[in-house]
Scaffold this active site. Structure first.
Site, short mmCIF file in Angstrom:
data_model
loop_
_atom_site.label_atom_id
_atom_site.label_comp_id
_atom_site.label_asym_id
_atom_site.label_seq_id
_atom_site.Cartn_x
_atom_site.Cartn_y
_atom_site.Cartn_z
CD GLU A 422 -0.76 35.06 -28.20
OE1 GLU A 422 -0.56 34.05 -27.80
OE2 GLU A 422 -1.96 35.38 -28.71
CD GLU A 453 2.10 21.29 -46.84
OE1 GLU A 453 1.94 19.92 -46.68
OE2 GLU A 453 1.14 21.93 -46.24
#
Length: 619
Positions: A422, A453
């Protein structure tokens, strides 16, 4: 799983499994080398299998064995890292509990299938089949790998590479000379096409195996003396030999004795091509020894199982025995890996207010979730001093040409990628100025990637490949505070002089980090808001996710404001890339300068819709 009942056999019973993109080969032998079972089953590439699929694949193999093994070695394509191999080892342990196991990749099993040498020297496996790869191992256990990156961006000197080279060459021949020639005609025949243009739509969606099968045609036409086919093979031999020598050079200086072991159908089934590759290797690597592999890779898996059985029985390595030296594990320090720290995290505790969540009315459920979210701002405000330090550092980085990176797994990783995506439209910042790194890569944005992870090394390698430096900032995001991928990223960033931050919702991590003796693991700033237990126990996409988004909004918005991307409370550096944003740009300029909207639009047109430049012009 029930053990199969059978007559006594010489012990130990050894199981070797070797899997790749085409098939999985299985071999069970007794203590004297006699074959008790030998069969093939479906493909097995570790990175393409979920944990459930992997376990069912191994269970299917176990169900077909007449004897229970005393040692197992499994080499699967895609099991490259220590984390991959640990995942494979866990799956094997669930199917054959308490059985000694070697979990590795298909390259190691191929190397283990080569005859033993009187004197240990570096060995480089040169594999060329449908794909290609070079994998080397030095006597001290160091490894190197070149190639093996798929037929689009790698696999040089493989059947796929030869097929692609041939497709491009025959089409260029058609364009330059107005005819296909013998190779082009043979390829049309092999694919059952009538016109060269039929190759165009086929090539866009052609499966890897069909492209690789064209290599058979190239070898056949070259055998009849066709100059174009022979040149394609000669060029492929040069690239494959170059990769082999590059692999060796990562282990020892050029000229040091090295054994190059050939494997794969392209090499072993085509003696003339094998001789070409051999000549090229010997030309660039004096004192090289070339050995075609005579045993299948699964035999190497059996050898690894034999060595593991001997090691376990003897309690130590047998002198002179060849074995796989596992890659040194890049592991978290104990104080960070300790699951007790995870248990202390508010994110893992049950929320007393939501004990009856499954019986609440919808209205009461909504009120509960919103009342819990209302506690988030106060928790973040308690971390104001630490957040301020991070904002100031990010602003300095932007002013000095540095970048901001986020690293996380799951929801944390996705939120980092979201905030980074963004920034360019909001502040007209270059795309590389703020970057998101998510464990498991692109696929993890929309689906879970098994074990991503937990891979400390993958986090470190992600930072290494993005080339972070002292001018950059890394924010590691881990709701529980102990995500290995994130800590791997922080460790590597620290080694590079990068300013490091941990954003976590487990205040207990402060104590764990305080116990660290190795400073290379310590972030320079820790932001640890206590947002309390989640409404749905352990679901950190809820309050922890909301809090993460708020903190990231604060960091980037205030840092961009400090570097002049905001005037008053208006975005004067937005990128007006659509109708809505252009209308906003006109309103921003009109409000800042007091000019009419028509005048604002005209000035924006003159400046190429650069709002800040238009503002300076009108001011």
């Amino acid at each position: 799983m029930k053990r199969p009942q059978s007559a006594a056999v010489p012990v130990p019973v050894l199981l070797g499994i070797e899997g790749g993109g085409t098939r999985t080969s299985v071999r069970l032998v007794d203590g004297q080398g006699g074959i008790l079972a030998r069969f093939q089953t479906g493909p097995a590439v570790l990175s393409l299998l979920t944990d459930r699929e992997l376990q069912w694949h191994l269970k299917d193999i176990a169900g077909r064995l007449p004897h229970w093994p005393q040692a197992v070695a499994v080499g699967l394509a895609g099991a490259r890292t220590a984390a991959d191999q640990e995942r494979l080892r866990r799956a094997v342990a669930r199917v054959w509990p308490n059985v000694p196991c070697v979990a590795t990749n298909d390259l190691e099993t191929a190397l283990a299938a080569a005859p033993a040498l009187k004197k240990a020297i570096p060995r480089v496996l040169v594999l060329s089949g449908t794909g290609s790869c070079c994998f080397g191992r030095a006597p001290d256990g160091r490894t190197a790998k070149v190639g093996g990156r798929g037929h689009v961006i790698g696999d040089r000197g493989s059947a796929c590479d030869i097929g692609l080279r041939a497709l491009r060459a025959v089409m260029a021949d058609l364009d330059h000379r107005g005819r296909l020639g013998p190779l082009g005609s043979a390829m049309l025949n092999a694919l059952m096409f009538n016109e060269p243009d039929q190759l165009i739509p086929w090539s866009v969606h052609a499966p890897k195996t069909e492209i690789a099968n064209l290599a058979i045609t190239v070898f056949a036409v070259a055998g009849k003396g066709d100059a174009l086919a022979k040149k394609i093979l000669a060029d492929s031999a040069v690239t494959l030999a170059a990769d082999a020598c590059a692999c060796a050079s990562q282990l020892v200086p050029v000229g040091t004795p090295v054994e190059f072991i050939f494997n794969g159908g392209v090499l072993l089934s085509n003696p003339s091509f094998m001789r070409q590759v051999t000549r090229q290797i010997r030309a660039c690597w004096p004192h090289s020894q070339v050995t075609p592999l005579k045993l299948p890779s699964v035999a190497g898996a059996v050898e690894l199982a034999r060595h593991e059985a001997e090691r376990v029985n003897a309690g130590a390595l047998v002198r002179g025995m060849r074995t796989v030296v596992q890659e040194k594990t890049f592991a978290l320090p104990e104080c960070l890996a300790d699951l007790a720290v995870l248990a202390e995290s508010p994110t893992e505790r049950r929320n007393p207010k939501s004990m009856t969540l499954d019986h609440l009315s919808l209205g009461a459920g909504i009120e509960l979730m919103l009342s819990e979210d209302a506690q988030i701002p106060a928790a973040i405000l308690a971390e104001k001093r630490h957040i301020s330090r991070v904002v100031a550092q990010v602003a300095r980085a932007f002013q000095n040409g540095g970048r901001l990176f986020y690293a996380g797994a799951g929801t944390s990783g996705r939120l980092g990628v979201l905030d980074a995506s963004e920034i360019p439209p909001t502040f007209r910042a270059p795309r590389e100025q703020v970057q998101g790194i998510i464990a498991g890569g692109r696929q993890a944005l929309w689906s879970a990637v098994e074990g991503a992870e937990d891979d400390v090394l993958a986090g470190a390698m992600a930072i290494k490949h993005r080339e972070l430096g002292p001018e950059d900032v890394l924010v590691g995001i881990a709701s529980s505070g102990r995500t290995p991928f994130v800590w791997g990223a922080i460790h590597e960033a620290n080694q590079r002089g990068t300013y490091t931050v941990l954003l976590s919702f487990n205040p207990a991590m402060r104590g764990a980090v305080g116990r660290l003796k190795d400073k290379s693991w310590k972030p320079q700033v820790m932001i640890t808001p206590n947002v309390g237990p989640e409404v749905l126990t352990g679901s950190t996409r809820l309050k922890s996710g909301t809090a993460t988004k708020l903190v990231l909004n604060i960091i980037t918005t205030l840092a961009m404001t400090k570097v002049g991307k905001v005037i008053s409370n208006l975005m004067v550096d937005l990128n007006p890339s659509n109708v809505k944003l252009r209308d906003r740009a006109v309103r921003i300029l009109s409000e800042l300068t007091g000019c009419t909207k028509d005048n604002a639009r005209e000035t924006l047109n003159e400046t190429g819709w650069l709002v800040k430049e238009a503002y300076e012009k009108l001011k």
